[in-house]
Design an enzyme around this catalytic site. Structure first.
Site, mmCIF file in Angstrom:
data_model
loop_
_atom_site.group_PDB
_atom_site.id
_atom_site.type_symbol
_atom_site.label_atom_id
_atom_site.label_comp_id
_atom_site.label_asym_id
_atom_site.label_seq_id
_atom_site.Cartn_x
_atom_site.Cartn_y
_atom_site.Cartn_z
ATOM 1 N N GLU A 119 43.051 28.600 34.685
ATOM 2 C CA GLU A 119 42.291 27.347 34.789
ATOM 3 C C GLU A 119 42.741 26.603 36.034
ATOM 4 O O GLU A 119 43.933 26.361 36.227
ATOM 5 C CB GLU A 119 42.503 26.495 33.549
ATOM 6 C CG GLU A 119 41.948 25.083 33.633
ATOM 7 C CD GLU A 119 40.455 25.042 33.964
ATOM 8 O OE1 GLU A 119 40.096 24.372 34.952
ATOM 9 O OE2 GLU A 119 39.666 25.694 33.252
ATOM 10 N N GLY A 152 40.420 22.230 28.587
ATOM 11 C CA GLY A 152 39.445 21.424 27.862
ATOM 12 C C GLY A 152 38.149 21.269 28.614
ATOM 13 O O GLY A 152 37.102 21.022 28.013
ATOM 14 N N GLY A 197 16.376 11.351 34.424
ATOM 15 C CA GLY A 197 16.518 12.481 33.520
ATOM 16 C C GLY A 197 16.498 12.033 32.074
ATOM 17 O O GLY A 197 17.370 11.272 31.648
ATOM 18 N N ARG A 248 22.318 20.625 34.616
ATOM 19 C CA ARG A 248 23.605 21.147 35.061
ATOM 20 C C ARG A 248 23.406 22.537 35.638
ATOM 21 O O ARG A 248 22.505 23.281 35.237
ATOM 22 C CB ARG A 248 24.608 21.173 33.912
ATOM 23 C CG ARG A 248 24.888 19.782 33.350
ATOM 24 C CD ARG A 248 25.995 19.815 32.314
ATOM 25 N NE ARG A 248 27.282 20.195 32.865
ATOM 26 C CZ ARG A 248 28.135 19.350 33.440
ATOM 27 N NH1 ARG A 248 27.835 18.056 33.550
ATOM 28 N NH2 ARG A 248 29.305 19.780 33.904
ATOM 29 N N ASP A 268 28.452 27.870 29.689
ATOM 30 C CA ASP A 268 27.340 27.401 30.516
ATOM 31 C C ASP A 268 26.873 28.393 31.574
ATOM 32 O O ASP A 268 25.834 28.175 32.207
ATOM 33 C CB ASP A 268 27.722 26.085 31.211
ATOM 34 C CG ASP A 268 27.853 24.932 30.233
ATOM 35 O OD1 ASP A 268 27.688 25.175 29.023
ATOM 36 O OD2 ASP A 268 28.132 23.801 30.675
ATOM 37 N N HIS A 320 21.847 9.036 -4.004
ATOM 38 C CA HIS A 320 21.007 7.843 -3.834
ATOM 39 C C HIS A 320 21.892 6.606 -3.935
ATOM 40 O O HIS A 320 22.726 6.512 -4.829
ATOM 41 C CB HIS A 320 19.956 7.803 -4.942
ATOM 42 C CG HIS A 320 19.175 6.512 -4.980
ATOM 43 N ND1 HIS A 320 18.134 6.260 -4.111
ATOM 44 C CD2 HIS A 320 19.299 5.406 -5.761
ATOM 45 C CE1 HIS A 320 17.627 5.065 -4.369
ATOM 46 N NE2 HIS A 320 18.323 4.519 -5.366
#
Length: 488
Positions: free
Chosen positions: A33, A38, A184, A276, A318, A466
């Site tokens: 990373e 994250g 958008g 994106r 993605d 309910h």
């Protein structure tokens, strides 16, 4: 060259879920990373935006208490620094939680930019030479590419982090703007329009398609637009940005509708939420024999394994084209699938029709399965039956006073050509669409109904409490099963 079982490139939701599951199945995992574990969802998207939207809900509650319920309350001010500190604390705790989970699972996290050097090899280069020399890795089982996406921008508009912003940096721009133009009308744009309106801004929301949330059921867009306009948001659909001129105090913009109407706006902030784009820069896909499609996506050759045409290289998140949804919770499912595939198991493919889709605006929207239009296109007009019920038809909906609806799309099992739902006309549930308060917390039931191919008669036997909003869902199924109480 170091060796491991699995190399995961990218530590967002798709990447770290792959790594955690693979490690739990006994595989040795390296996770590369270059930014923060994250990814976008945790640090710039899902989590911080939902934290801010919760704060917005509290602000809206003060106004409702005063204007609707006679509670003499007022909002003195919004302490922006305190609000953002709480948001950042939530993000930080989640970040530490994910990093801790990876450490406990034995996943080796390598900081740096990863590039493919072959079908089973990766080079990870640190940001600076002081952080170490590049390291080459080979993967015995396979490589998982999960590098995520970034906001698309419009030609001629350069984000400056203050007056022109993207969805990635909108939350971190300084202060609360008095006026915002949101470009958008998808989920991200709608959420930001809702957030800024709650915080007191004058908001104009522009969407090029003929309705908001154009990928959702048409009735969802219609009810959402009604709710946003009732809150004072100007909604312009079938409209495009024609000009945008930044100046010291904001942006002077012209928006033109499909009918030729021109709207001139002077706003403090222009927010681009126009979609994106997949992130593949620096990956050197060609070194492994891979290419993207014309939209920049990395398409799998085998959707059941999310494996590319190069055996052993898999994709999650993605980078995947439709039918993948570019949603964090879909990425989790994709990560589990790929990890179990690499461990030699045969997991079920991801059922993208059964992945819920939520917009966390006020009002909220939540859907799973097919829209009415998609269902009729797939099965034929006479093969579909639809039932819609307003949330205000139940007592709890009246209490909330925000409008909204429940819409169920099902297979027709009757020979009748009528679109009205007489007794027991509906079979398998194809889609469920909700608009209203807290519907994000109501969609899980519908996910199970759609995912398990349930029929109204199956659901109608289960009693909804309910008074709740969920009883509108139950009543919709009772009617489709020919047992309606309040709806016929």
């Amino acid at each position: 060259m170091d060796e491991t079982d699995v190399i995961v490139i990218g530590g967002g939701t798709g990447g770290y879920s792959t790594a955690l599951r693979a490690a739990a199945l006994g595989l040795e995992v390296v996770l590369a990373e270059r930014d923060l574990i994250g990814g976008t969802c945790l640090h710039r998207g899902c989590i911080p935006s939902k934290a801010m939207l919760h704060a917005a809900e509290l602000v809206d509650g003060i106004a409702e208490a005063r204007e609707r319920w006679g509670v003499k309350a007022s909002l003195d001010a919004v302490d922006w620094s305190a609000l953002t500190a709480t948001r950042d604390d939530i993000v930080d705790r989640n970040h530490r939680g994910v990093a801790g989970a990876l450490a406990r699972a034995g996943v080796r996290v390598v900081r740096g930019t990863a590039a493919l050097t072959g079908p089973r090899s990766v080079r990870v280069t640190a940001a600076t030479a002081a952080q170490g020399a590049p390291v080459d890795w080979t993967a015995r089982r396979g490589i998982v590419v999960a590098t995520g996406s970034r906001p698309r921008t419009l030609p001629g508009l350069t984000p400056d982090g203050r007056h022109i912003v993207t969805s990635d940096d909108a939350l971190f721009a300084p202060g609360l703007p008095a006026s915002v133009l949101v470009l958008g009308g998808g989920a991200i744009g709608v959420e930001y329009a809702s957030l800024h309106r709650s915080m007191g801004a004058r908001v104009t929301l522009v969407e090029a398609a003929d309705r908001l949330l154009p990928l959702e059921d048409a009735d969802v867009g219609r009810h959402l637009t009604r709710g946003l306009k009732r809150r004072g948001i100007e909604v312009l659909t079938g409209a495009r940005l024609e000009t945008a001129e930044p100046h010291e105090a904001g942006v002077h913009a012209t928006v033109r509708t499909s009918r030729g109407e021109a709207h001139t706006l002077d706003v403090e902030r222009l927010l681009m939420a126009v979609g994106r784009a997949p992130v593949t820069d620096g990956l050197d896909l060609a070194a492994a024999g891979l290419t993207t499609d014309e939209r920049g996506f990395l398409a799998p050759a085998d959707w059941s394994r999310l494996e590319t045409a190069v055996p052993g290289i898999h994709i999650v998140g993605d980078l995947l084209p439709p039918p993948s949804l570019g949603l964090a919770h879909a990425s989790f499912a994709e990560g589990l699938l790929v990890a179990e595939t690499l461990a030699g198991r045969t997991p079920r493919p991801v059922d993208y029709d059964a992945v819920p889709r939520v917009t966390y605006s006020s009002p909220q929207t939540a859907s799973v399965g097919l829209s009415e239009t998609a269902a009729r296109a797939r099965a034929g007009d006479d093969a579909v039956v639809v039932n819609t019920m307003p949330l205000t038809a139940v007592a709890k909906g009246m209490v909330h006073g925000q409008g909204g609806m429940v819409k169920v799309v099902a297979e027709r099992i009757s020979a009748s050509g009528s679109t009205e739902p007489p007794a027991a006309t509906a079979g398998r549930i194809l889609g469920v669409h909700l608009v209203g308060p807290h519907v994000s917390e109501m969609i899980a039931e519908s996910q199970l109904i759609v995912g398990w191919d349930a029929e109204p008669a199956d659901v109608a036997q289960h009693i909804h409490p309910h008074p709740t909003l969920s009883e509108a869902v139950g009543e919709t199924y009772l009617t489709l099963a020919g047992r309606g109480l309040h709806q016929h």
